[in-house]
Design a protein around this motif. Structure first.
Motif, PDB file in Angstrom:
ATOM      1  N   LYS A 244       0.845  -1.215   0.000  1.00  0.00           N
ATOM      2  CA  LYS A 244       0.000   0.000   0.000  1.00  0.00           C
ATOM      3  C   LYS A 244       0.872   1.254   0.000  1.00  0.00           C
ATOM      4  O   LYS A 244       0.628   2.206  -0.749  1.00  0.00           O
ATOM      5  CB  LYS A 244      -0.893   0.012   1.251  1.00  0.00           C
ATOM      6  N   VAL A 245       1.893   1.284   0.868  1.00  0.00           N
ATOM      7  CA  VAL A 245       2.793   2.452   0.934  1.00  0.00           C
ATOM      8  C   VAL A 245       3.506   2.626  -0.407  1.00  0.00           C
ATOM      9  O   VAL A 245       3.562   3.731  -0.964  1.00  0.00           O
ATOM     10  CB  VAL A 245       3.834   2.282   2.078  1.00  0.00           C
ATOM     11  N   ILE A 246       4.027   1.535  -0.949  1.00  0.00           N
ATOM     12  CA  ILE A 246       4.777   1.614  -2.214  1.00  0.00           C
ATOM     13  C   ILE A 246       3.862   2.126  -3.333  1.00  0.00           C
ATOM     14  O   ILE A 246       4.230   3.045  -4.073  1.00  0.00           O
ATOM     15  CB  ILE A 246       5.371   0.241  -2.594  1.00  0.00           C
ATOM     16  N   LYS A 247       2.670   1.558  -3.441  1.00  0.00           N
ATOM     17  CA  LYS A 247       1.752   1.953  -4.529  1.00  0.00           C
ATOM     18  C   LYS A 247       1.439   3.450  -4.464  1.00  0.00           C
ATOM     19  O   LYS A 247       1.431   4.145  -5.468  1.00  0.00           O
ATOM     20  CB  LYS A 247       0.444   1.170  -4.418  1.00  0.00           C
ATOM     21  N   ARG A 248       1.170   3.910  -3.247  1.00  0.00           N
ATOM     22  CA  ARG A 248       0.851   5.335  -3.068  1.00  0.00           C
ATOM     23  C   ARG A 248       2.021   6.204  -3.540  1.00  0.00           C
ATOM     24  O   ARG A 248       1.837   7.184  -4.259  1.00  0.00           O
ATOM     25  CB  ARG A 248       0.573   5.586  -1.573  1.00  0.00           C
ATOM     26  N   GLU A 249       3.238   5.798  -3.169  1.00  0.00           N
ATOM     27  CA  GLU A 249       4.404   6.602  -3.541  1.00  0.00           C
ATOM     28  C   GLU A 249       4.703   6.525  -5.044  1.00  0.00           C
ATOM     29  O   GLU A 249       5.075   7.527  -5.655  1.00  0.00           O
ATOM     30  CB  GLU A 249       5.630   6.167  -2.726  1.00  0.00           C
ATOM     31  N   LEU A 250       4.527   5.352  -5.643  1.00  0.00           N
ATOM     32  CA  LEU A 250       4.790   5.220  -7.083  1.00  0.00           C
ATOM     33  C   LEU A 250       3.845   6.127  -7.864  1.00  0.00           C
ATOM     34  O   LEU A 250       4.238   6.790  -8.833  1.00  0.00           O
ATOM     35  CB  LEU A 250       4.593   3.770  -7.540  1.00  0.00           C
ATOM     36  N   ASP A 251       2.612   6.150  -7.426  1.00  0.00           N
ATOM     37  CA  ASP A 251       1.601   6.958  -8.100  1.00  0.00           C
ATOM     38  C   ASP A 251       1.920   8.459  -7.950  1.00  0.00           C
ATOM     39  O   ASP A 251       1.949   9.213  -8.919  1.00  0.00           O
ATOM     40  CB  ASP A 251       0.252   6.607  -7.461  1.00  0.00           C
ATOM     41  N   LYS A 252       2.209   8.844  -6.712  1.00  0.00           N
ATOM     42  CA  LYS A 252       2.489  10.247  -6.395  1.00  0.00           C
ATOM     43  C   LYS A 252       3.723  10.761  -7.141  1.00  0.00           C
ATOM     44  O   LYS A 252       3.784  11.903  -7.565  1.00  0.00           O
ATOM     45  CB  LYS A 252       2.758  10.334  -4.888  1.00  0.00           C
ATOM     46  N   ARG A 253       4.708   9.866  -7.328  1.00  0.00           N
ATOM     47  CA  ARG A 253       5.992  10.292  -7.901  1.00  0.00           C
ATOM     48  C   ARG A 253       6.057  10.068  -9.412  1.00  0.00           C
ATOM     49  O   ARG A 253       7.085  10.325 -10.034  1.00  0.00           O
ATOM     50  CB  ARG A 253       7.136   9.538  -7.205  1.00  0.00           C
ATOM     51  N   ASN A 254       4.939   9.551  -9.956  1.00  0.00           N
ATOM     52  CA  ASN A 254       4.832   9.459 -11.410  1.00  0.00           C
ATOM     53  C   ASN A 254       5.999   8.685 -12.040  1.00  0.00           C
ATOM     54  O   ASN A 254       6.689   9.200 -12.909  1.00  0.00           O
ATOM     55  CB  ASN A 254       4.758  10.897 -11.959  1.00  0.00           C
ATOM     56  N   VAL A 255       6.174   7.455 -11.591  1.00  0.00           N
ATOM     57  CA  VAL A 255       7.317   6.675 -12.085  1.00  0.00           C
ATOM     58  C   VAL A 255       6.958   5.908 -13.358  1.00  0.00           C
ATOM     59  O   VAL A 255       5.799   5.611 -13.617  1.00  0.00           O
ATOM     60  CB  VAL A 255       7.859   5.688 -11.014  1.00  0.00           C
ATOM     61  N   ASP A 256       7.990   5.626 -14.145  1.00  0.00           N
ATOM     62  CA  ASP A 256       7.806   4.845 -15.379  1.00  0.00           C
ATOM     63  C   ASP A 256       8.093   3.359 -15.150  1.00  0.00           C
ATOM     64  O   ASP A 256       7.629   2.505 -15.903  1.00  0.00           O
ATOM     65  CB  ASP A 256       8.766   5.347 -16.470  1.00  0.00           C
ATOM     66  N   GLY A 257       8.902   3.067 -14.148  1.00  0.00           N
ATOM     67  CA  GLY A 257       9.272   1.674 -13.911  1.00  0.00           C
ATOM     68  C   GLY A 257       9.842   1.506 -12.506  1.00  0.00           C
ATOM     69  O   GLY A 257      10.070   2.483 -11.785  1.00  0.00           O
ATOM     70  N   VAL A 258      10.056   0.242 -12.133  1.00  0.00           N
ATOM     71  CA  VAL A 258      10.510  -0.085 -10.774  1.00  0.00           C
ATOM     72  C   VAL A 258      11.733  -0.989 -10.852  1.00  0.00           C
ATOM     73  O   VAL A 258      11.766  -1.931 -11.647  1.00  0.00           O
ATOM     74  CB  VAL A 258       9.376  -0.818 -10.002  1.00  0.00           C
ATOM     75  N   ILE A 259      12.731  -0.680 -10.035  1.00  0.00           N
ATOM     76  CA  ILE A 259      13.869  -1.590  -9.871  1.00  0.00           C
ATOM     77  C   ILE A 259      13.723  -2.228  -8.488  1.00  0.00           C
ATOM     78  O   ILE A 259      13.568  -1.519  -7.484  1.00  0.00           O
ATOM     79  CB  ILE A 259      15.216  -0.837  -9.949  1.00  0.00           C
TER      80      ILE A 259
END
Ligand code: SF4
Length: 313
Positions: A244-259
């Motif tokens: 949940k924390v990760i998803k919220r941050e990925l969305d907020k930070r507008n990322v293209d991909g994850v390492i």
């Protein structure tokens, strides 16, 4: 003279300073260490274990985060304890029970001789606001990710000197960051000291460092509020909360991909397939073992990931 207590994972540094001890995150020395561990599963714990046992890292005491975070630390911490080093074991509540968390903090303060100065709670809180501001600047492309990572990872112990550390934070260079893609780095931090610089050189702007972000996300003005905040340290709890924390941050930070960085012989590696199921982003998984500059094989994989993101965004 202030005594130094080693910590093997996150525990509230504000509490350690309030007890008039100096915290030292034993992990922060590992990526640049030349120690070859005698026996090991994960190099992170094996390196600090051998450094303490061989006298390469001097500590007055050790606090082992034994519950909820790292199972290898429990065994390597006991090896240190059996050498005669005063050692305390700290447990996070997997069920997030605030009363249990508070009792753990009380046991910790007893081990450190009791709270002497509650003003440290506010001082560390204010520093964390500076950390959050830096983190925002990185998201706005105004500070290099490598500089922000170095700063955030130090929030576990504030480099042993909150006043000097604040000056370091103030001196971080503001600049315009150019890149081809925005990525998040989840998992335990890479054991390669140049990982962020390598990613930067390949056009990857790391706008989220999962674990160091936790260091500045948590805090409080008194023991009770610190307990309620730190029991939410996502790395020590159920993976659903972490996602949940990760998803919220990925969305907020507008990322293209994850390492997803994984460490050889770390149980967190098993989480990779869960992330792949629950995170709807292109994911690159890389695994490290011993501390050293980022191996060429991983550089090539990062380069291919960067090119793939560039084409697809
Ligand atoms: S990488 Fe995993 S096993 Fe190694 S210290 Fe971190 S949590 Fe523990």
């Amino acid at each position: 003279m202030t005594k130094t207590v080693g910590i093997t994972a996150l525990i509230p540094p504000e509490l350690i300073y309030a007890c008039h001890w100096q915290p030292f995150d034993v992990n922060n020395i590992v990526p640049t260490s030349h120690t070859s561990p005698r026996s090991k599963l994960c190099a992170w714990t094996a390196v600090w274990r051998d450094m303490i046992l061989d006298g390469g890292m001097y500590l007055d005491s050790l606090v082992v985060v034994a519950g909820g975070d790292c199972h290898n630390a429990l065994v390597d911490g006991q090896k240190v304890a059996m050498s005669g080093k005063p050692t305390h074991y700290f447990f996070y509540p997997f069920d997030r029970d605030p009363e249990y968390m508070e009792s753990q903090l009380l046991h910790l303060t007893e081990f450190l001789g009791g709270i002497k100065e509650t003003g440290m709670f506010k001082q560390v809180w204010d520093l964390k606001q500076k950390g959050k501001a830096l983190d925002r600047l990185r998201v706005e492309d105004r500070v290099r990710a490598s500089d922000v990572f170095s700063a955030l990872i130090s929030f576990s112990d504030l480099q042993g000197d909150p006043v000097a550390f604040e000056k370091c934070l103030d001196n971080i260079l503001r600049t315009n960051v150019e890149y081809s893609s925005r990525v998040a780095l989840i998992g335990v931090p890479p054991i390669y000291p140049d990982f962020h610089e390598v990613a930067e050189s390949l056009g990857l702007h790391i706008v989220y460092d999962e674990l160091p972000y936790e260091f500045i996300r948590l805090g409080g003005g008194d023991l009770r509020s610190i307990a309620r905040s730190y029991r939410d340290y996502s790395f020590s709890g159920p993976i659903e909360t972490r996602i949940k924390v990760i998803k919220r941050e990925l969305d907020k930070r507008n990322v293209d991909g994850v390492i997803h960085y994984t460490q050889f012989a770390c149980h967190h590696t098993l989480e990779d397939e869960i992330f792949r199921e629950y995170l709807d982003y292109p994911i690159l998984t890389v695994q490290g073992d011993l501390p050293r500059p980022t191996p060429e094989q991983i550089v090539l994989r990062l380069e291919a990931f960067s090119e793939m993101l560039e084409v697809s965004t």
